[in-house]
Design a protein around this motif. Structure first.
Motif, PDB file in Angstrom:
ATOM      1  N   MET A  93       0.843  -1.208   0.000  1.00 41.35           N
ATOM      2  CA  MET A  93       0.000   0.000   0.000  1.00 41.35           C
ATOM      3  C   MET A  93       0.879   1.259   0.000  1.00 41.35           C
ATOM      4  O   MET A  93       0.574   2.247   0.682  1.00 41.35           O
ATOM      5  CB  MET A  93      -0.927   0.033   1.220  1.00 41.35           C
ATOM      6  N   GLN A 152      -0.768   5.988  -2.861  1.00 43.98           N
ATOM      7  CA  GLN A 152      -2.078   6.587  -2.594  1.00 43.98           C
ATOM      8  C   GLN A 152      -2.519   7.333  -3.848  1.00 43.98           C
ATOM      9  O   GLN A 152      -3.107   6.724  -4.735  1.00 43.98           O
ATOM     10  CB  GLN A 152      -2.058   7.431  -1.325  1.00 43.98           C
ATOM     11  N   ARG A 162       3.071  13.628  -0.422  1.00 41.31           N
ATOM     12  CA  ARG A 162       2.287  14.280   0.630  1.00 41.31           C
ATOM     13  C   ARG A 162       1.276  13.307   1.223  1.00 41.31           C
ATOM     14  O   ARG A 162       0.713  13.573   2.265  1.00 41.31           O
ATOM     15  CB  ARG A 162       1.579  15.499   0.039  1.00 41.31           C
ATOM     16  N   CYS A 163       1.026  12.181   0.526  1.00 37.10           N
ATOM     17  CA  CYS A 163      -0.060  11.295   0.961  1.00 37.10           C
ATOM     18  C   CYS A 163       0.335  10.320   2.066  1.00 37.10           C
ATOM     19  O   CYS A 163      -0.384  10.167   3.036  1.00 37.10           O
ATOM     20  CB  CYS A 163      -0.568  10.454  -0.201  1.00 37.10           C
ATOM     21  N   THR A 164       1.450   9.628   1.888  1.00 36.88           N
ATOM     22  CA  THR A 164       1.663   8.376   2.623  1.00 36.88           C
ATOM     23  C   THR A 164       2.425   8.496   3.929  1.00 36.88           C
ATOM     24  O   THR A 164       2.383   7.579   4.744  1.00 36.88           O
ATOM     25  CB  THR A 164       2.455   7.373   1.776  1.00 36.88           C
ATOM     26  N   GLY A 165       3.197   9.566   4.102  1.00 39.99           N
ATOM     27  CA  GLY A 165       4.074   9.625   5.268  1.00 39.99           C
ATOM     28  C   GLY A 165       5.310   8.753   5.096  1.00 39.99           C
ATOM     29  O   GLY A 165       6.088   8.571   6.031  1.00 39.99           O
ATOM     30  N   GLN A 216       6.185   5.793   5.226  1.00 43.55           N
ATOM     31  CA  GLN A 216       6.469   4.541   5.935  1.00 43.55           C
ATOM     32  C   GLN A 216       6.274   3.321   5.039  1.00 43.55           C
ATOM     33  O   GLN A 216       7.129   2.435   4.965  1.00 43.55           O
ATOM     34  CB  GLN A 216       5.558   4.418   7.162  1.00 43.55           C
ATOM     35  N   GLN A 217       5.126   3.277   4.352  1.00 44.62           N
ATOM     36  CA  GLN A 217       4.855   2.090   3.535  1.00 44.62           C
ATOM     37  C   GLN A 217       5.733   2.047   2.283  1.00 44.62           C
ATOM     38  O   GLN A 217       5.986   0.983   1.738  1.00 44.62           O
ATOM     39  CB  GLN A 217       3.362   2.016   3.200  1.00 44.62           C
ATOM     40  N   ASN A 254     -10.369  -1.530   5.107  1.00 42.81           N
ATOM     41  CA  ASN A 254      -9.116  -2.012   4.520  1.00 42.81           C
ATOM     42  C   ASN A 254      -7.979  -1.554   5.429  1.00 42.81           C
ATOM     43  O   ASN A 254      -7.468  -0.442   5.291  1.00 42.81           O
ATOM     44  CB  ASN A 254      -8.961  -1.437   3.099  1.00 42.81           C
ATOM     45  N   ALA A 267      -4.749  -2.010   5.994  1.00 42.12           N
ATOM     46  CA  ALA A 267      -3.430  -1.524   5.552  1.00 42.12           C
ATOM     47  C   ALA A 267      -3.557  -0.177   4.845  1.00 42.12           C
ATOM     48  O   ALA A 267      -2.697   0.692   4.974  1.00 42.12           O
ATOM     49  CB  ALA A 267      -2.772  -2.540   4.622  1.00 42.12           C
ATOM     50  N   MET A 268      -4.649  -0.019   4.110  1.00 43.57           N
ATOM     51  CA  MET A 268      -4.860   1.246   3.421  1.00 43.57           C
ATOM     52  C   MET A 268      -5.122   2.358   4.439  1.00 43.57           C
ATOM     53  O   MET A 268      -4.613   3.474   4.302  1.00 43.57           O
ATOM     54  CB  MET A 268      -6.042   1.110   2.458  1.00 43.57           C
ATOM     55  N   GLU A 277      -4.003   2.428   7.441  1.00 41.59           N
ATOM     56  CA  GLU A 277      -2.716   2.711   8.088  1.00 41.59           C
ATOM     57  C   GLU A 277      -1.968   3.799   7.309  1.00 41.59           C
ATOM     58  O   GLU A 277      -1.391   4.714   7.892  1.00 41.59           O
ATOM     59  CB  GLU A 277      -1.906   1.412   8.122  1.00 41.59           C
ATOM     60  N   GLY A 278      -1.994   3.682   5.995  1.00 37.76           N
ATOM     61  CA  GLY A 278      -1.333   4.685   5.153  1.00 37.76           C
ATOM     62  C   GLY A 278      -1.949   6.062   5.308  1.00 37.76           C
ATOM     63  O   GLY A 278      -1.259   7.078   5.262  1.00 37.76           O
ATOM     64  N   GLN A 279      -3.266   6.092   5.505  1.00 34.46           N
ATOM     65  CA  GLN A 279      -3.957   7.366   5.716  1.00 34.46           C
ATOM     66  C   GLN A 279      -3.525   7.996   7.032  1.00 34.46           C
ATOM     67  O   GLN A 279      -3.290   9.199   7.109  1.00 34.46           O
ATOM     68  CB  GLN A 279      -5.470   7.114   5.775  1.00 34.46           C
ATOM     69  N   ASN A 323      -0.728   7.397   8.768  1.00 32.93           N
ATOM     70  CA  ASN A 323       0.671   7.825   8.665  1.00 32.93           C
ATOM     71  C   ASN A 323       0.795   9.129   7.888  1.00 32.93           C
ATOM     72  O   ASN A 323       1.508  10.046   8.277  1.00 32.93           O
ATOM     73  CB  ASN A 323       1.503   6.771   7.911  1.00 32.93           C
ATOM     74  N   GLY A 324       0.091   9.166   6.779  1.00 34.00           N
ATOM     75  CA  GLY A 324       0.205  10.318   5.879  1.00 34.00           C
ATOM     76  C   GLY A 324      -0.282  11.605   6.513  1.00 34.00           C
ATOM     77  O   GLY A 324       0.350  12.654   6.381  1.00 34.00           O
ATOM     78  N   TYR A 369       6.701   5.189  11.731  1.00 35.95           N
ATOM     79  CA  TYR A 369       5.310   5.154  12.200  1.00 35.95           C
ATOM     80  C   TYR A 369       4.852   3.758  12.566  1.00 35.95           C
ATOM     81  O   TYR A 369       5.261   2.765  11.948  1.00 35.95           O
ATOM     82  CB  TYR A 369       4.363   5.717  11.124  1.00 35.95           C
TER      83      TYR A 369
END
Lengths: 158, 779
Positions: A96, A99, A136-139, A141-142, B648, B650-651, B653-655, B657-658, B699
């Motif tokens: 993921m 984004q 700008r979306c994900t931070g 980490q992923q 979802n 994992a998705m 989680e990305g939100q 973190n972001g 994170y």
């Protein structure tokens, strides 16, 4: 002033007649229709236009197309083999790490160049390697997790 | 929806519907679009922040070979638009005066970008400079110049409310603390600049394909300002490269492309360069707030009083909502029995504001959580405990009427305190290291006025796959994916058999837009309704063959069968073929949802339950402050979020973190700077730094599961709460590390150093003036 040049992009040679002031990102996007490479700041700060030139990451907005003659240019469109994604692309999908996706092509290309140089990186090294690419979306980490997973896959460990 | 059942697709971290097109470069964004005969548009921008437009001479530009059209504000009908009927204060392009640096005053369309650029140089604009309004203080001076020509004052909107007995609350308080907080202008920071392609067909009907966050809002506003009926315009969304509330309303880019397409009869594309975005487009409101908090000895809040002024640039945009939202979200995530709020949104001559990720809840919760932390310290209550004592719990109704059905906040706090190692850190604390803690809450889409609802259509194809189209917008957050998951779950078919349809005003039933964490909740419920409608239609066709009543038909595991006799059934695909081939019946499921059971909030008086599904977050961040340089290094950040049942994980989680990473820049260094004449100073990414991968911490996210009674599959809206908790978490962490409390953002190394040096001077001078101290001072 226009000039005849030959560009080799993703293994294909193109004979082009272009204005000498046009940048590589412009020629890729507008002349060759390779719009996977993005353009945002046009001054080498955001990393969205990152492509590989002779396996090194380059901001294609800062390179004139005429300068890229005789070099191997790889864009995001050149990574997958048909429908088979490159392990980095697979990892981005799985973790993921995508984004809005606007930074993704540049991010993947920067990571590709980095892993070619450093196949067993630490997380800190990955962060440094992609620090020229804004997201700008994900931070991030992923994205870091994805690059780490891809490095293992490329080493044949996953 | 209230019954829990075994889920096959929902709750699983399935692959995003758009992951492959995005990772291979095949996803087409607005700037990637081309059309036959397409021209390139560019805007001429004002060098002044506030000036009369005396004249514009476009004759030389029009005469340049390769230029097909030049327009100015005078080419539009002069009808202003705005979010509310009483805030219609914005023109497509200015006519009588410019309001901010970089405002577009004319636009050209030419055969290529170079020619368009050259044409801009040939346009002569005569300006007469006007005095500028930069700050809220400037705006409110009695002799302040008027910023917006449609309004009689620089006060754009106000929100004032009083709930509960505030006077009594303060009288009965054992402790009262008052603090002021301020926050700077920051850019929104999506990576894709504004871009669009406009075309006009033979009948004059407009097609706009642009990078829009809430296309319905853009569509309605544009039709009003162009003075055309809604049916004369079609709007199709390509892939959108991030938005974060910066792409709701129509921009001059959109208007200029449409007008140039009308004038030239050719498709016109305008793509901005990022310096234009940083100089002249949406930013977050500047804030000046004063908060007074009353508490009992045991740490319980007894009353809160707040004043806030937001300065939002020359147009209102969605600002009226922001000034209400700030006050409304001082009510949560802590239990506050009485609250008084006075908010003003004022005009100024800096770039227009909309809002940014988390809306003004980000600022409200920075103030609230910071002052609670300070008060707790004075009362001798541990920072984690003070939050735990006040945290909103199940079935809590806030003073202003917002109702919280389910709160996982206490559990989020406990889990994150353990995860970040709070207790251990109190015993064994290294110099310069600190931990900041903060909580926040965010609604699952507020109910606003005007058209407000969500609708979904599910088309069943003859092969048994379905196409989901919805009016919510995919801007990267993953809306398409969660709706496809929900449709698959409800229809009992594989996720792979659900496709995402285009966002197109001709086929999509439009929606009020993508903001406030509303899509998962609102469009999610509409998706379920559409899937049920589709099942009902199919069941009616199949039931006779299965010798059952339609109500007895069940859909699961790619089968259609009788509930009490599952053997009696058929393959889903066979059922679909029966409908198509034997009945000739094309099936479309239709569903809509709107939270009509909650209140339409009056933004001016603030009363009402504006949203279901309050989601919660507790955030802990460990950081280090270099005492020599004042530099803050963010080490590790943990978020415990209550998003109900994550669709979802994992998705999501990305939100989380972001949103948090986004606010690290806002907290520590990002700032859109202006000179004394209102000219933008740092409008390139070389000078305006957004967080990179090396700036943000590692994170960790844990989803604390609750079950929302109104949300789809028990989900709450989610993703923006982490934006709301991060500012205070970092500020509290810096205080914990070095005892420096900075309340005016951003918390730059210079500000930290200045305070440290001042303290050093005081200590050397033998002063005892320094009263408060961080934990390391106590050692």
């Amino acid at each position: 002033m226009k000039r005849d040049i030959t560009l080799k992009v993703n293994g294909i040679k193109y004979n082009l007649n272009i204005e000498t002031h046009r940048t590589l990102v412009e020629v890729l996007r507008e002349t060759l229709g390779l719009t996977g490479t993005k353009k945002s700041c046009n001054e080498g700060e955001c990393g969205t236009c990152t492509v590989l030139i002779d396996n090194k990451p380059a901001a294609s907005c800062l390179v004139l197309a005429v300068e890229a003659q005789g070099r191997e240019i790889i864009t995001i469109e050149g990574l997958a083999e048909g429908t088979k994604l490159h392990p980095l692309q697979e990892a981005f999908v799985k973790h993921m790490a995508i984004q809005c996706g606007f930074c993704t092509p540049g991010m993947v290309m920067a990571a590709k160049a980095f892993l070619d140089e450093n196949p067993s990186p630490t997380a800190a090294e990955i962060r440094k390697a992609i620090s020229g690419n804004l997201c700008r979306c994900t931070g991030y980490q992923q994205i870091v997790d994805a690059v780490m997973a891809a490095s293992a896959a490329l080493r044949g460990e996953a | 929806m209230s019954m829990k059942k075994e889920l096959k697709v929902v709750g699983k971290s399935v692959e995003r519907t758009d992951a492959r097109p995005k990772v291979t470069g095949k996803a087409r964004y607005a700037a990637d679009l081309v059309a036959p005969g397409m021209l390139y548009g560019k805007l001429l921008r004002s060098p002044f922040a506030h000036a009369k437009i005396v004249s514009i001479d476009t004759s030389k530009a029009k005469a340049l070979p390769g230029v097909l059209g030049v327009i100015t504000g005078r080419d539009f009908p002069g009808v202003p638009f705005g979010t509310r009927p009483d805030t219609r204060d914005t023109l497509p392009m200015p006519i009588t005066k410019v309001h901010h640096f970089g405002e577009g005053v004319a636009a050209v369309a030419a055969v290529d970008e170079d020619t368009a650029e050259e044409a801009l140089d040939l346009i002569k604009v005569e300006y007469e400079e006007l005095p500028v309004v930069l700050t809220a203080e400037d705006a409110l001076k009695p002799d302040a110049p008027l910023v917006n020509e449609f309004m009689k004052s620089n006060i754009c909107y106000t929100s004032d409310f009083l709930f509960g007995d505030v006077e009594k609350g303060f009288k009965e308080a054992d402790y009262v603390r008052e603090e002021t907080f301020s926050s700077q202008r920051v850019t929104v920071g999506f990576v894709e600049p504004h871009a669009c392609l406009a075309e006009v067909d033979n009948s004059g009907r407009i097609l706009l394909q642009g990078s829009k966050q809430s296309p319905y809002i853009t569509w309605r506003h544009m039709c009003r300002a162009l003075d055309i009926p809604l049916s004369d315009m079609r709007i199709v969304n390509p892939f959108v490269g991030g938005a974060f509330s910066g792409k709701h309303d129509p921009m001059d880019v959109d208007f200029a492309a449409v007008k140039l397409a009308q004038v030239t009869g050719r498709p016109v594309k305008i793509v901005l360069n990022y310096d234009e975005v940083l100089a002249a487009y949406r930013q977050r409101n500047a804030m000046n707030a004063t908060i007074r908090l009353g508490l009992k000895k045991d740490g319980r809040i007894s009353a809160l009083y707040a004043e806030n002024i937001l300065e939002g640039g020359p147009i209102s945009g969605i600002g009226p909502f922001n000034i209400y939202y700030f006050g409304a979200f001082l009510n949560i995530p802590y239990k506050i029995p009485a609250i008084e709020y006075h908010g003003k949104l004022v005009y100024g001559n800096r770039a227009p504001c909309g809002t940014v990720r988390g809306q003004e809840i980000v600022l409200a919760q920075f103030c609230l959580d910071s002052i609670l932390h300070m008060a707790g310290e004075d009362l001798g209550i541990d920072p984690v405990d003070i939050r735990r004592i006040n945290a909103v719990t199940d079935n809590w109704t806030c003073a202003n009427g917002i109702k919280c059905d389910v709160s996982g906040l206490p559990e989020c706090i406990d889990k994150m305190a353990a995860k970040i190692g709070w207790k251990e850190s109190r015993v064994n604390k290294s110099v310069g290291r600190g931990i900041g803690f903060s909580c926040a809450s965010h609604p699952s889409g507020p109910r606003l006025g005007g058209h407000f609802g969500s609708a979904v259509v599910i088309k069943l194809m003859e092969e048994g796959k379905v196409i989901v189209t919805h009016g919510g917008t995919e801007i990267g957050q993953g809306a398409n994916t969660v709706f496809c998951q929900m449709a698959a779950e409800e229809l009992g078919i594989p996720y792979e058999d659900v496709m995402q349809g285009a966002s197109d005003s001709d086929t999509t039933i439009f929606d009020s837009g993508m903001f406030g964490d509303r899509c998962t909740y609102w469009d999610g419920n509409a998706t379920i309704a559409a899937a049920r409608d589709l099942k009902k239609q199919l069941a009616e066709i199949i039931a006779p063959e299965l010798k059952a009543m339609p109500e007895e038909i069940e859909f699961a595991d790619y089968r259609v069968f009788v509930r009490d006799n599952p053997e009696r059934g058929m393959d889903f695909q066979r059922a679909v073929r029966r409908a198509y081939y034997e009945k000739g019946a094309p099936l479309y499921g239709r569903g809509y949802w709107a939270a009509t059971d909650i209140d339409l909030v009056d933004w001016k008086t603030g009363k009402g339950n504006l949203a279901h599904g309050l989601d919660f977050i507790a955030t802990g961040i460990e950081l280090e402050v270099d005492r020599q340089t004042g530099k803050v290094s963010l080490l590790r950040c943990v978020h415990g979020d209550d998003a109900g049942q994550p669709i979802n994980p994992a998705m999501l989680e990305g939100q989380v973190n972001g949103g948090s990473a986004h606010m690290t820049g806002h907290c520590l260094w990002e700032e859109s700077l202006y000179d004394e004449k209102g000219r933008a100073l740092n409008y390139t990414w070389r000078d305006y730094k957004q967080p990179t991968a090396v700036d943000v911490p590692e994170y960790f996210v844990e989803h604390v599961h609750t079950y929302d009674p109104y949300g789809p599959f028990g989900a709450k809206g989610a993703g923006e709460a982490s934006s709301c908790s991060t500012l205070a978490a970092i500020a509290n962490g810096i205080y914990d590390a070095v005892g420096v409390r900075i309340k005016d953002l951003p918390i730059t190394p210079e500000k930290i150093l200045a305070t440290l040096n001042e303290r050093k001077r005081d200590e050397q001078g033998g002063s005892t003036g320094f009263a408060s101290g961080g934990a390391d001072e106590a050692q």
